[in-house]
Design an enzyme around this catalytic site. Structure first.
Site, PDB file in Angstrom:
ATOM      1  CG  LEU A 214     -46.030 -96.666  21.900  1.00 55.18           C
ATOM      2  CD1 LEU A 214     -44.898 -95.863  23.370  1.00 55.18           C
ATOM      3  CD2 LEU A 214     -44.846 -96.050  20.960  1.00 55.18           C
ATOM      4  CG  HIS A 215     -47.317-102.456  18.706  1.00 56.55           C
ATOM      5  ND1 HIS A 215     -45.788-103.450  17.908  1.00 56.55           N
ATOM      6  CD2 HIS A 215     -46.996-101.818  17.627  1.00 56.55           C
ATOM      7  CE1 HIS A 215     -44.861-103.045  17.584  1.00 56.55           C
ATOM      8  NE2 HIS A 215     -46.211-102.229  16.506  1.00 56.55           N
TER       9      HIS A 215
ATOM     10  CE  LYS B 220     -44.098-103.936  11.373  1.00 49.58           C
ATOM     11  NZ  LYS B 220     -44.709-103.556  10.211  1.00 49.58           N
TER      12      LYS B 220
ATOM     13  CD  GLN C 285     -38.068 -97.156   9.162  1.00 49.28           C
ATOM     14  OE1 GLN C 285     -38.566 -96.947   8.549  1.00 49.28           O
ATOM     15  NE2 GLN C 285     -38.024 -97.649  10.439  1.00 49.28           N
TER      16      GLN C 285
ATOM     17  N   GLY D 256     -43.340-103.976  19.907  1.00 50.19           N
ATOM     18  CA  GLY D 256     -42.443-103.746  19.629  1.00 50.19           C
ATOM     19  C   GLY D 256     -41.941-103.082  19.555  1.00 50.19           C
ATOM     20  CG  HIS D 257     -43.959 -99.154  18.556  1.00 56.34           C
ATOM     21  ND1 HIS D 257     -44.906 -99.618  18.589  1.00 56.34           N
ATOM     22  CD2 HIS D 257     -43.117 -98.870  17.478  1.00 56.34           C
ATOM     23  CE1 HIS D 257     -45.478 -98.903  17.521  1.00 56.34           C
ATOM     24  NE2 HIS D 257     -44.237 -98.760  17.140  1.00 56.34           N
TER      25      HIS D 257
ATOM     26  CB  SER E 114     -48.162-103.737  11.971  1.00 59.96           C
ATOM     27  OG  SER E 114     -48.168-103.283  11.542  1.00 59.96           O
TER      28      SER E 114
ATOM     29  CD  GLN F  35     -42.556 -92.447   8.055  1.00 59.36           C
ATOM     30  OE1 GLN F  35     -41.355 -91.490   8.270  1.00 59.36           O
ATOM     31  NE2 GLN F  35     -42.423 -93.502   8.052  1.00 59.36           N
TER      32      GLN F  35
HETATM   33  P1  AMP Z   1     -43.572 -97.292  13.761  1.00 56.73           P
HETATM   34  O1  AMP Z   1     -44.010 -96.605  14.283  1.00 56.73           O
HETATM   35  O2  AMP Z   1     -44.179 -98.633  12.923  1.00 56.73           O
HETATM   36  O3  AMP Z   1     -42.618 -95.778  12.879  1.00 56.73           O
HETATM   37  O4  AMP Z   1     -42.251 -98.345  14.264  1.00 56.73           O
HETATM   38  C1  AMP Z   1     -41.350 -97.420  15.055  1.00 56.73           C
HETATM   39  C2  AMP Z   1     -40.281 -98.805  14.823  1.00 56.73           C
HETATM   40  O5  AMP Z   1     -40.107 -99.585  15.880  1.00 56.73           O
HETATM   41  C3  AMP Z   1     -39.505 -98.632  13.704  1.00 56.73           C
HETATM   42  O6  AMP Z   1     -38.022 -99.185  14.035  1.00 56.73           O
HETATM   43  C4  AMP Z   1     -40.008-100.124  13.378  1.00 56.73           C
HETATM   44  O7  AMP Z   1     -39.015-101.316  12.823  1.00 56.73           O
HETATM   45  C5  AMP Z   1     -40.341-100.836  15.480  1.00 56.73           C
HETATM   46  N1  AMP Z   1     -41.066-101.895  14.903  1.00 56.73           N
HETATM   47  C6  AMP Z   1     -42.033-101.689  14.785  1.00 56.73           C
HETATM   48  N2  AMP Z   1     -42.693-102.720  15.268  1.00 56.73           N
HETATM   49  C7  AMP Z   1     -42.097-104.007  15.464  1.00 56.73           C
HETATM   50  C8  AMP Z   1     -41.967-105.446  15.871  1.00 56.73           C
HETATM   51  N3  AMP Z   1     -43.543-106.339  15.711  1.00 56.73           N
HETATM   52  N4  AMP Z   1     -40.886-106.346  16.398  1.00 56.73           N
HETATM   53  C9  AMP Z   1     -39.401-104.565  16.322  1.00 56.73           C
HETATM   54  N5  AMP Z   1     -39.517-103.615  16.385  1.00 56.73           N
HETATM   55  C10 AMP Z   1     -40.954-102.983  15.194  1.00 56.73           C
END
Ligand code: AMP
Length: 280
Positions: free
Chosen positions: A31-32, A150, A154, A34-35, A186, A59
């Site tokens: 997690l960062h 982002k 999807q 964004g999450h 990311s 995926q």
């Molecule tokens: P992931 O773990 O990469 O599958 O991402 C999980 C969710 O977090 C997805 O809905 C992504 O679009 C969202 N997400 C990932 N990176 C960002 C970001 N930089 N800003 C906003 N949402 C993000």
């Protein structure tokens, strides 16, 4: 309170209580901000939030980074604790076998929207995404589900699946969170070596340049710039301007909202980013 569960049966028991609303934030962990921004929004808007952490094998293609994908559950739980959220959060981190038992046979395919951009480079990727998200929806029955813009394609696909299958959940797209230099956050940024982050900035900078050209000189000039960039730089998987609502190619005079989307490779790490140019 923050509760972590790994088994579907445990989750079902915890979800038996009557909640006014449930917000779902599906993630693959590591997690960062964004999450976490999605989770913070969900906590604001719902009485219970469920954040799922699952590196979904369906995926990833056979030569992709499934094995290398960063898995940091302990640190993820800690980052959620540090948010000091005022409402209950359930973290659901199942095993692959629990999410997809060996006799699992179903696949959800959203046609058309899954074919361009990342769908072209990663065949089967979006079927894996929609299948896991559908399964999470069935299990958790969220009132709202939160996705980052982002991963714009999807987000569109999940909205379409929800609409086509009349699923009783509101899909919410949340803004892209970037670092101070403009790089979209990311989990894959953690796979970049020293010095590679600088190279990665070429992705967001180029998208921004194209946005400016579209606004000041129009689509034809932007398409020319994209052609030049693709010819001179082999690190692009794709770099395109499409219509934001259906991902179709816009005519030069198109007045729809547009998306400038790019996938850029640095060694084996593939990063994606986009900018939506609204025309309302
Ligand atoms: P992931 O773990 O990469 O599958 O991402 C999980 C969710 O977090 C997805 O809905 C992504 O679009 C969202 N997400 C990932 N990176 C960002 C970001 N930089 N800003 C906003 N949402 C993000």
């Amino acid at each position: 309170m923050i509760t972590t569960v790994h088994k579907i049966e445990e989750l079902i028991i915890l979800l038996k209580k009557d909640f006014n609303s449930i917000g779902l934030v599906p993630t693959m962990g590591n997690l960062h901000q964004g999450h976490l921004s999605l989770l913070q929004r969900s906590v604001k808007e719902n009485s219970l939030s469920v954040l799922t952490i699952f590196v979904n094998p369906k995926q990833f293609g056979p030569h992709e980074d499934f094995d290398n994908y960063p898995r940091t559950l302990k640190e993820d739980i800690q980052s959620i604790k540090e948010l000091n959220l005022t409402k209950d959060v359930l973290i659901f981190a199942p095993s692959s076998d629990d999410m997809f038992p060996p006799d699992f046979k179903t696949s959800i395919i959203v046609e058309d929207l899954s074919e361009d951009l990342c769908g072209r480079d990663r065949p089967g990727h979006f079927n894996g995404v929609t299948t896991v998200v559908y399964r999470l929806f069935s299990l958790i029955k969220p009132t709202r589900a939160y996705f980052g813009l982002k991963d714009y394609q999807q987000y569109l696909l999940i909205k379409k699946m929800t609409e086509d299958l009349i699923l009783p959940v509101e899909i919410i797209g949340s803004q892209i969170i970037r670092d101070v230099d403009g790089l979209a956050l990311s989990s894959r940024n953690n796979l970049l070596k020293e010095g590679e982050k600088k190279l990665a900035l070429h992705l967001s900078k180029t998208l921004k340049k194209i946005e400016k050209i579209i606004i000041s000189n129009g689509l034809r000039a932007a398409k020319k710039m994209i052609d030049d960039e693709l010819r001179s730089n082999p690190s692009w998987d794709y770099l395109k301007v499409l219509r934001a609502d259906d991902l179709k190619i816009p005519s030069d005079e198109d007045l729809s909202s547009l998306i400038v989307a790019g996938a850029y490779k640095i060694r084996k790490t593939r990063l994606i980013d986009n900018i939506v140019i609204k025309n309302d």
